[in-house]
Design an enzyme around this catalytic site. Sequence first.
Site, PDB file in Angstrom:
ATOM      1  N   ASP A  12     -32.363 -17.226  17.728  1.00 58.18           N
ATOM      2  CA  ASP A  12     -32.586 -18.454  18.478  1.00 58.18           C
ATOM      3  C   ASP A  12     -32.446 -18.123  19.971  1.00 58.18           C
ATOM      4  O   ASP A  12     -31.891 -17.083  20.337  1.00 58.18           O
ATOM      5  CB  ASP A  12     -31.547 -19.493  18.048  1.00 58.18           C
ATOM      6  CG  ASP A  12     -31.697 -20.807  18.780  1.00 58.18           C
ATOM      7  OD1 ASP A  12     -32.830 -21.216  19.065  1.00 58.18           O
ATOM      8  OD2 ASP A  12     -30.662 -21.428  19.065  1.00 58.18           O
TER       9      ASP A  12
ATOM     10  N   GLU B  51     -31.952 -20.893  22.969  1.00 53.36           N
ATOM     11  CA  GLU B  51     -31.027 -21.744  23.727  1.00 53.36           C
ATOM     12  C   GLU B  51     -29.674 -21.829  23.020  1.00 53.36           C
ATOM     13  O   GLU B  51     -29.597 -22.034  21.818  1.00 53.36           O
ATOM     14  CB  GLU B  51     -31.620 -23.141  23.899  1.00 53.36           C
ATOM     15  CG  GLU B  51     -32.819 -23.169  24.833  1.00 53.36           C
ATOM     16  CD  GLU B  51     -33.345 -24.577  25.015  1.00 53.36           C
ATOM     17  OE1 GLU B  51     -32.635 -25.397  25.615  1.00 53.36           O
ATOM     18  OE2 GLU B  51     -34.466 -24.850  24.536  1.00 53.36           O
TER      19      GLU B  51
ATOM     20  N   ARG C 277     -36.202 -37.758  23.877  1.00 54.05           N
ATOM     21  CA  ARG C 277     -36.241 -37.118  25.198  1.00 54.05           C
ATOM     22  C   ARG C 277     -37.440 -37.581  26.024  1.00 54.05           C
ATOM     23  O   ARG C 277     -37.308 -37.885  27.215  1.00 54.05           O
ATOM     24  CB  ARG C 277     -36.314 -35.597  25.028  1.00 54.05           C
ATOM     25  CG  ARG C 277     -35.033 -34.948  24.546  1.00 54.05           C
ATOM     26  CD  ARG C 277     -35.287 -33.515  24.116  1.00 54.05           C
ATOM     27  NE  ARG C 277     -34.057 -32.768  23.903  1.00 54.05           N
ATOM     28  CZ  ARG C 277     -34.015 -31.583  23.325  1.00 54.05           C
ATOM     29  NH1 ARG C 277     -35.133 -31.010  22.885  1.00 54.05           N
ATOM     30  NH2 ARG C 277     -32.854 -30.957  23.186  1.00 54.05           N
TER      31      ARG C 277
ATOM     32  N   SER D 118     -37.864 -19.988  18.755  1.00 52.27           N
ATOM     33  CA  SER D 118     -37.272 -21.107  19.483  1.00 52.27           C
ATOM     34  C   SER D 118     -38.130 -22.353  19.355  1.00 52.27           C
ATOM     35  O   SER D 118     -39.359 -22.269  19.279  1.00 52.27           O
ATOM     36  CB  SER D 118     -37.118 -20.742  20.963  1.00 52.27           C
ATOM     37  OG  SER D 118     -36.631 -21.845  21.704  1.00 52.27           O
ATOM     38  N   ASP D 119     -37.476 -23.505  19.360  1.00 52.27           N
ATOM     39  CA  ASP D 119     -38.198 -24.774  19.411  1.00 52.27           C
ATOM     40  C   ASP D 119     -38.428 -25.236  20.848  1.00 52.27           C
ATOM     41  O   ASP D 119     -38.808 -26.385  21.071  1.00 52.27           O
ATOM     42  CB  ASP D 119     -37.442 -25.848  18.627  1.00 52.27           C
ATOM     43  CG  ASP D 119     -37.672 -25.721  17.127  1.00 52.27           C
ATOM     44  OD1 ASP D 119     -38.696 -25.132  16.734  1.00 52.27           O
ATOM     45  OD2 ASP D 119     -36.836 -26.198  16.352  1.00 52.27           O
TER      46      ASP D 119
ATOM     47  N   LYS E 244     -39.181 -22.111  12.327  1.00 55.86           N
ATOM     48  CA  LYS E 244     -38.311 -20.939  12.189  1.00 55.86           C
ATOM     49  C   LYS E 244     -38.318 -20.409  10.756  1.00 55.86           C
ATOM     50  O   LYS E 244     -38.495 -19.210  10.523  1.00 55.86           O
ATOM     51  CB  LYS E 244     -36.896 -21.277  12.657  1.00 55.86           C
ATOM     52  CG  LYS E 244     -36.857 -21.628  14.145  1.00 55.86           C
ATOM     53  CD  LYS E 244     -35.456 -21.864  14.655  1.00 55.86           C
ATOM     54  CE  LYS E 244     -35.495 -22.288  16.118  1.00 55.86           C
ATOM     55  NZ  LYS E 244     -34.174 -22.299  16.734  1.00 55.86           N
TER      56      LYS E 244
ATOM     57  N   ASP F 202     -27.457 -21.049  16.477  1.00 54.54           N
ATOM     58  CA  ASP F 202     -26.274 -21.882  16.707  1.00 54.54           C
ATOM     59  C   ASP F 202     -26.401 -23.319  16.224  1.00 54.54           C
ATOM     60  O   ASP F 202     -25.427 -24.060  16.218  1.00 54.54           O
ATOM     61  CB  ASP F 202     -25.952 -21.906  18.207  1.00 54.54           C
ATOM     62  CG  ASP F 202     -26.992 -22.656  19.024  1.00 54.54           C
ATOM     63  OD1 ASP F 202     -28.187 -22.613  18.658  1.00 54.54           O
ATOM     64  OD2 ASP F 202     -26.628 -23.286  20.024  1.00 54.54           O
TER      65      ASP F 202
END
Length: 200
Positions: free
Chosen positions: A7, A9, A46, A90-91, A133, A152
């Site tokens: 991952d 971030e 968001r 990563s997203d 992923k 994480d």
Amino acid sequence: MNIVCLDMEGVLVPEIWIAFSEETGIPELRRTTRDEPDYGKLMRFRLDILKEHGLGLKEIQAVIAKIDPLPGAKAFLDKLRAETQVVILSDTFEQFAKPLMEKLGWPALFCNTLEVAPDGSIAGYQMRCEKSKLTTVKALQSIGYDTIAAGDSFNDLAMIQASKAGFLFKSTDAIKAAHPELPAFEEFGDQLSAIEGALD
């Protein structure tokens, strides 16, 4: 043949949305995949907040330009890449990640893309594929790779659990408590040693 899937971030670089939240003083933007398992729901939330405050890609990129990798992340990645293939899953989005990839020495990155309107506002986003992923890990396995994964957040669990070896790295207490079967590490040196052990 091994390939390590990491991952980005929270693992190699600080959380972009948290940094943007701190810069703008909008606390709602601190919410990440550590808090919300449903990524689509999180992104709609968001984008609504960005629209409400008249913020777009330019403002986010200005904050990203100030972000550096976590201390020790580049050295960790360099050592790992000297031993085996590594890909970052990563997203995040291409428009966010490029300056961070430069600071990490241009590792391979599979991520998503934003739909940006002519006025610079973020109109939407395109996921690279569904369950990106896990789908990517299974695709790598289908062409002969054994995957080793570390992350994480909630959205990392599927790729970690589907891999030959999987680890939580710099995760939350809640996720670690919910998954005691997964080895969890806080330091790059310990994570490197665990991955190296899994390469044997």
